[in-house]
Design a protein around this motif. Structure first.
Motif, PDB file in Angstrom:
ATOM      1  N   GLN A  93       8.983  14.002 -64.896  1.00  0.00           N
ATOM      2  CA  GLN A  93       7.824  13.312 -65.466  1.00  0.00           C
ATOM      3  C   GLN A  93       8.214  12.095 -66.310  1.00  0.00           C
ATOM      4  O   GLN A  93       7.341  11.432 -66.871  1.00  0.00           O
ATOM      5  N   ALA A 126       6.753   9.061 -64.583  1.00  0.00           N
ATOM      6  CA  ALA A 126       5.291   9.154 -64.561  1.00  0.00           C
ATOM      7  C   ALA A 126       4.690   8.861 -65.934  1.00  0.00           C
ATOM      8  O   ALA A 126       3.655   8.192 -66.051  1.00  0.00           O
ATOM      9  N   CYS A 175       0.818   8.337 -66.865  1.00  0.00           N
ATOM     10  CA  CYS A 175       0.358   9.724 -66.715  1.00  0.00           C
ATOM     11  C   CYS A 175       0.421  10.445 -68.058  1.00  0.00           C
ATOM     12  O   CYS A 175       1.413  10.330 -68.775  1.00  0.00           O
ATOM     13  N   LEU A 215       0.909  13.819 -70.188  1.00  0.00           N
ATOM     14  CA  LEU A 215       1.690  15.030 -69.961  1.00  0.00           C
ATOM     15  C   LEU A 215       1.174  16.176 -70.823  1.00  0.00           C
ATOM     16  O   LEU A 215       0.721  15.976 -71.946  1.00  0.00           O
ATOM     17  N   SER A 256       4.045  19.050 -67.564  1.00  0.00           N
ATOM     18  CA  SER A 256       3.364  18.829 -66.286  1.00  0.00           C
ATOM     19  C   SER A 256       2.437  17.631 -66.426  1.00  0.00           C
ATOM     20  O   SER A 256       1.991  17.290 -67.536  1.00  0.00           O
ATOM     21  N   VAL A 257       2.173  16.977 -65.310  1.00  0.00           N
ATOM     22  CA  VAL A 257       1.311  15.796 -65.296  1.00  0.00           C
ATOM     23  C   VAL A 257      -0.145  16.231 -65.323  1.00  0.00           C
ATOM     24  O   VAL A 257      -0.590  17.022 -64.484  1.00  0.00           O
ATOM     25  N   HIS A 272      -3.866  11.183 -63.718  1.00  0.00           N
ATOM     26  CA  HIS A 272      -3.326  10.348 -62.647  1.00  0.00           C
ATOM     27  C   HIS A 272      -3.969   8.963 -62.747  1.00  0.00           C
ATOM     28  O   HIS A 272      -5.129   8.780 -62.357  1.00  0.00           O
ATOM     29  N   CYS A 309      12.837  11.312 -60.310  1.00  0.00           N
ATOM     30  CA  CYS A 309      11.646  11.734 -59.581  1.00  0.00           C
ATOM     31  C   CYS A 309      11.572  10.976 -58.266  1.00  0.00           C
ATOM     32  O   CYS A 309      11.556   9.740 -58.242  1.00  0.00           O
ATOM     33  N   THR A 350       6.838  12.402 -54.706  1.00  0.00           N
ATOM     34  CA  THR A 350       6.318  13.130 -55.867  1.00  0.00           C
ATOM     35  C   THR A 350       5.781  12.163 -56.917  1.00  0.00           C
ATOM     36  O   THR A 350       4.736  12.411 -57.528  1.00  0.00           O
ATOM     37  N   HIS A 407       2.027  11.899 -58.482  1.00  0.00           N
ATOM     38  CA  HIS A 407       1.729  11.861 -59.916  1.00  0.00           C
ATOM     39  C   HIS A 407       0.726  10.740 -60.221  1.00  0.00           C
ATOM     40  O   HIS A 407      -0.180  10.919 -61.047  1.00  0.00           O
ATOM     41  N   ALA A 458       6.474  21.360 -58.867  1.00  0.00           N
ATOM     42  CA  ALA A 458       5.527  20.289 -58.519  1.00  0.00           C
ATOM     43  C   ALA A 458       4.753  20.613 -57.248  1.00  0.00           C
ATOM     44  O   ALA A 458       3.545  20.365 -57.164  1.00  0.00           O
ATOM     45  N   TYR A 487       0.548  20.925 -57.150  1.00  0.00           N
ATOM     46  CA  TYR A 487      -0.404  20.212 -56.303  1.00  0.00           C
ATOM     47  C   TYR A 487      -1.084  21.130 -55.298  1.00  0.00           C
ATOM     48  O   TYR A 487      -2.212  20.853 -54.870  1.00  0.00           O
TER      49      TYR A 487
END
Length: 464
Positions: A84, A87, A92, A94, A103-104, A107, A154, A158, A162, A391, A395
């Motif tokens: 992350q 991201a 993004c 977190l 985790s994200v 978006h 990342c 992926t 994100h 991840a 999703y």
């Protein structure tokens, strides 16, 4: 910034471990199989730090890495395992946890077919990059002579998910040209991060792209192949070695992954490493994995871990092989279990005698499955490693939760996590073969594939 440990820590003073990794990834012959603990936030557990501590505080991360090196004598090791970082810089939000990577939660490009401009590519001064680079340089100075260091980035698919959220999987079908552009941007992000990490002393750059296991080989070949090849070619042009790190059931993706030209591929327990190695050997690519994260490392005992390693080494060709956990180690893996793993790798014959009469005890946990034939409403069950840490699982859960948005109380949705003993027992009783998987009324509907919203609605509607 100076840490007293950098002055006082006595390194092993040999290059053997590092050479094992480098020679293996260069496809040379080695006398023993190399070992890489993907310790991630587990490194913090060794020192009593939280996951957030080691992912945001350079001194605590450095201390934890030194502890990993002392206890687990790795041939290679990652500096940080957090998908992350990029991201977060790109907008993004977190959600942080004490015993998992973040985790994200949002978006920034959801709802609009927009590709970020090149000015958005992370700079060396952005976000947590300065902290990571500082630790990389410090750990390189202390253990870099005897241990190969991994910089984990990342992967582009992926990262694209994100940015776009679960819509990205519909984009692949509906807007392939947009997807190509977005992946092109994400590869430029990967290249920038690779450059920073290599300059900080990283020997191997791993593109960690768990969501590749959720995408068909045809789509990978048509939309992503050239981009991945460009990313791995860039790493090689900078003088570093490369690794393609995937999570989930990537069995059918192995061939196309090999054709992206990495030096190595890392897989988890969802993939049969014996069959996968037949494919990687055809391309002369090293393969790493795949010690089970929960059933063996987390919930097993020392003998279970020793037995797994000995049996694995007895049944696989050691050329082009790296032994490692299947992914980022769970936070609170017992130290003794990992030490037992190291002993089995490095002293296999001795350990073989130690466990020759050992039989694993199957812990019987009673689980009652629903009466699927007489449910009041459709029951959607998602079996994951843990959506908080995986991840691909994240999703999958987000994709399936669209049924809740569409149908509300007309359906029931449950997630079962392979980090929970009762859920493990349920997963086994259901006969789930691969994670993540989704069942409706006890029937398998999606195994390591995230459905589009329309596909999900079409399938669920048949049960209403």
């Amino acid at each position: 910034m100076t840490n007293s440990l950098e002055k006082n820590y006595n390194i092993r003073g040999k290059k053997m471990g590092k050479d094992l990794i480098l020679k293996t990834l260069r496809h040379g012959n080695v006398d023993e199989v190399p070992w890489v603990p993907f310790s991630g936030v587990h490194a913090g557990f060794l020192k009593g730090y939280s996951a957030r501590d080691v992912l945001t505080d350079g001194d605590k991360l450095f201390d934890s890495l030194i502890e990993v090196h002392k206890l687990y004598t790795p041939d290679g090791m990652p500096v940080i395992f957090d998908l992350q970082i990029e991201a977060e810089i790109l907008g993004c939000e977190l959600l942080w946890a004490e015993d998992n990577p973040p985790s994200v939660m949002s978006h920034p490009y959801a709802g609009e077919l927009t590709v970020p401009c090149k000015c958005k590519i992370p700079k060396i001064t952005d976000g947590r990059i300065p902290m990571v680079l500082d630790v990389m340089k410090r750990i390189k100075a202390v253990v870099g002579e005897d241990t190969a260091l991994y910089g984990l980035i990342c992967g582009p698919v992926t990262l694209a998910s994100h940015l776009r959220g679960s819509q990205f999987f519909m984009d692949i079908i509906m807007y392939p040209e947009y997807v190509k552009e977005l992946i092109g941007f994400c590869v430029e992000v990967c290249n920038a991060m690779s450059s920073y990490y290599i300059e900080a002393g990283m020997d191997i750059i791993a593109l960690v792209d768990p969501l590749i296991s959720q995408i068909s080989p045809k789509s990978i070949e048509g939309l992503f192949m050239e981009s991945f090849q460009a990313a791995f070619d860039f790493i090689k042009s900078k003088g570093a070695l490369s690794c393609f790190f995937v999570c989930g059931d990537a069995t059918i993706q192995m061939d196309v992954m090999c054709r992206t030209h990495p030096d190595g591929i890392s897989i988890d327990e969802n993939v049969n490493i014996y069959e996968a190695k037949k494919i990687t050997d055809q391309y002369n690519i090293a393969i790493g994995g795949n010690i089970p994260l929960t059933t063996t490392l987390l919930f097993g005992n020392q003998q279970d871990n020793m037995k797994f390693i000995v049996e694995m080494l007895d049944n696989i060709d050691h050329h082009n092989l790296i032994v490692s956990p299947g992914c980022d180690m769970p936070y609170n893996v017992p130290i003794d279990n990992t030490v037992a793993t190291v002993q089995a790798i490095k002293q296999t014959e001795t350990v073989r005698k130690m466990i020759e009469n050992y039989e694993a005890i199957d812990e019987k946990i009673p689980v009652d499955l629903p009466d699927y034939e007489n449910l009041e409403k459709p029951l959607i069950e998602i079996f994951t490693l843990d959506a908080a840490t995986c991840a691909a699982c994240t999703y999958m859960v987000k994709g399936i939760m669209q049924a809740d948005e569409e149908y509300g109380e007309k359906v029931e949705i449950k997630e079962y996590k392979y980090t929970n003993k009762v859920d493990i027992a349920r997963t086994k009783k259901m006969g789930v073969q691969h994670l993540p998987s989704t069942y409706i009324n006890g029937e398998l509907k999606w195994s390591s594939i995230i459905p589009s919203k329309q596909e999900l609605i079409d399938v669920v509607s048949k049960y209403l």
